[in-house]
Design an enzyme around this catalytic site. Structure first.
Site, short mmCIF file in Angstrom:
data_model
loop_
_atom_site.label_atom_id
_atom_site.label_comp_id
_atom_site.label_asym_id
_atom_site.label_seq_id
_atom_site.Cartn_x
_atom_site.Cartn_y
_atom_site.Cartn_z
N PHE A 174 63.86 -102.45 -37.47
CA PHE A 174 64.49 -102.16 -38.23
C PHE A 174 66.14 -101.89 -37.92
CE2 PHE A 174 65.89 -100.20 -42.36
CZ PHE A 174 66.27 -101.09 -43.40
N ASP A 199 70.59 -98.24 -31.46
CA ASP A 199 70.26 -97.42 -33.53
C ASP A 199 70.27 -96.04 -33.50
OD1 ASP A 199 70.43 -96.98 -35.76
OD2 ASP A 199 69.97 -99.24 -36.39
N LYS A 239 72.73 -91.98 -41.98
CA LYS A 239 71.69 -91.25 -42.73
C LYS A 239 72.34 -89.46 -42.31
CE LYS A 239 67.45 -94.66 -42.79
NZ LYS A 239 67.13 -95.41 -42.63
C1 LIG Z 1 68.00 -96.48 -42.10
C2 LIG Z 1 68.34 -97.80 -41.12
C3 LIG Z 1 69.04 -98.27 -41.10
C4 LIG Z 1 70.25 -98.80 -41.99
O1 LIG Z 1 70.76 -97.35 -42.90
P1 LIG Z 1 71.41 -97.60 -44.25
O2 LIG Z 1 72.57 -96.94 -44.87
O3 LIG Z 1 70.47 -98.17 -45.09
O4 LIG Z 1 71.52 -98.85 -44.69
C5 LIG Z 1 69.77 -99.14 -39.74
N1 LIG Z 1 69.07 -98.44 -38.33
C6 LIG Z 1 68.02 -97.91 -38.99
C7 LIG Z 1 67.14 -97.61 -37.12
C8 LIG Z 1 67.68 -97.02 -39.95
O5 LIG Z 1 66.65 -96.02 -40.35
#
Ligand SMILES: *Cc1c(COP(=O)(O)O)cnc(C)c1O
Length: 399
Positions: free
Chosen positions: A134, A219, A248
């Site tokens: 994700f 990520d 985040k």
């Molecule tokens: C939440 C998340 C995203 C996307 O972040 P947004 O601020 O919602 O666009 C990307 N990668 C990971 C691992 C995430 O948990």
């Protein structure tokens, strides 16, 4: 509260609770009922609701200047970048807003690096991604998702990605060819249900990337910034990626702040005009980001997540075989697989809500727990008590 006549698009299915205020690990709904927040906005609220230090930084900046665009410099951005690279052990920051933008930016940087530095033939750059990933919701990012609800009906898809099974370094070794510019991975997969790869996975992938001159992009948007009991989930296995993708918690739960962080030989490929964002690096975001980095630089949130994580792990492990089929814990972050005999994860979350604890299901049978790191040990124990009761359909506590 939202219902059938809601003016909101139906892209979420929230628990039926309408939050009006929050403090620390607690939120209060419009009827005055208090709940422990065990989701922390998917880790964006790592430091608690209305964290005093972060709110003070935001308020101070609100009284100075909030947005000037990158057409001009602002006095918060360079210090933010310098402090963030110090935290990450890197040299350069590309500031953006949302997580998905950090991912998109990382993809662009990796492609440009591939053409300009590695010498990949034009338009051939390929990025390896993992099954179950994700990385966000943009059209390019859903192009390399294997979740049908994220992807179906949103094509045509962006080319340039190849998927390999998560956790298999051999699959990456087999997939690497001369067109591969990067491997993009979550060091622990969050949305997939806190999926922890084998201990030697990331170290082996790091070695393969070095051998084949491929960038490792981590990520850490959900796993990073204290959640796992270290600054980064990569730290737990001694791996340093070429690029960190952050988001985040970097915005302290106040404003969207994301970043790509790396060394000059990679991030330095970007030239003026090739990438940008109206809001990226704005003074309010940078001021809040600086306060977040200041907090993490003390090591205190990481230590707390590690210690409370041990409590969480001990409590959750004891539930296996009692309405729970498996648990995976990294720091203060857990995936709890619910035995279908006691219901779906959504039903368990609804029962937990009745017991005064908010959590979120993912992929049908998994309850994800990610309390704010500021939660007290007693509140954490209480939250697990409520989870335990929620695993027995007839015995929901009403507090
Ligand atoms: C939440 C998340 C995203 C996307 O972040 P947004 O601020 O919602 O666009 C990307 N990668 C990971 C691992 C995430 O948990």
């Amino acid at each position: 509260m939202s219902g059938a006549r809601s003016a909101l698009a139906h892209n979420y299915h929230p628990l039926p609770v309408e939050i009006a205020s929050g403090e620390g690990a607690w939120v209060t709904d419009t009827s005055g009922r208090r709940y422990l927040d065990l989701l922390a906005a998917y880790s964006a609220v790592n430091f608690g609701h209305r964290n005093a230090e972060l709110v003070a930084a935001a308020k101070a900046q609100l009284d100075r200047v909030t947005l000037v665009s990158r057409a001009f410099e602002n006095d918060q951005l360079e210090p933010f970048a310098a402090e963030l690279v110090a935290l990450c052990g890197k040299e350069m920051v590309l500031p953006m807003n949302t997580g998905a933008e950090a991912v998109e930016s990382g993809i662009k940087v990796a492609r440009a690096w591939g053409y300009r530095v590695k010498g990949v033939p034009h338009d051939q750059a390929t990025i390896l991604v993992a099954s179950g990933n994700f990385h966000g919701r943009t059209t390019t990012i859903v192009s390399f998702s294997d979740d049908p609800s994220a992807r179906d009906d949103f094509g045509p898809y962006t080319p340039g990605f190849r998927m390999v099974p998560y956790g298999s370094a051999e699959a990456i070794a087999e997939a690497i060819d001369d067109t591969i510019v990067a491997v993009l991975l979550e060091p622990v997969q969050g949305e997939a249900g806190i999926i922890v790869p084998p201990d030697d996975y990331l170290p082996t992938v790091r070695r393969l990337c070095d051998e084949h001159r491929v960038l490792l992009i981590a990520d850490e948007i959900q796993s990073g910034l204290g959640r796992v009991g270290a600054t980064f989930a990569c730290d737990l296995v001694g791996v340093v990626p070429d690029l960190y993708l952050l988001g985040k918690a970097l915005g302290g739960g106040i404003v969207p702040v994301s970043a790509v962080v790396g060394d000059r030989d990679v991030l330095g490929v970007l030239r003026p005009g090739e990438h940008g964002s109206t809001f990226g690096g704005n003074p309010l975001a940078a001021a809040v980001g600086r306060a977040v980095v200041r907090m993490l630089a003390t090591g205190e949130p990481q230590r707390r997540a590690r210690e409370l994580g041990a409590v969480l792990e001990r409590r959750l492990t004891a539930l296996v075989g009692h309405g729970v089929t498996a648990v995976r814990v990294r720091g203060l972050w857990a995936g709890v697989d619910v035995d279908p005999a006691v219901g779906t994860a959504r039903q368990v979350c609804e029962r937990m809500m009745a017991g005064g604890v908010l959590a979120k299901d993912t992929h049908g049978q998994t309850v994800r727990l990610a309390p704010p790191i500021v939660i007290s040990e007693a509140d954490l124990e209480h939250a697990v008590d409520v989870l335990e009761h929620a695993l027995v359909p007839a015995a929901v506590p009403t507090t």
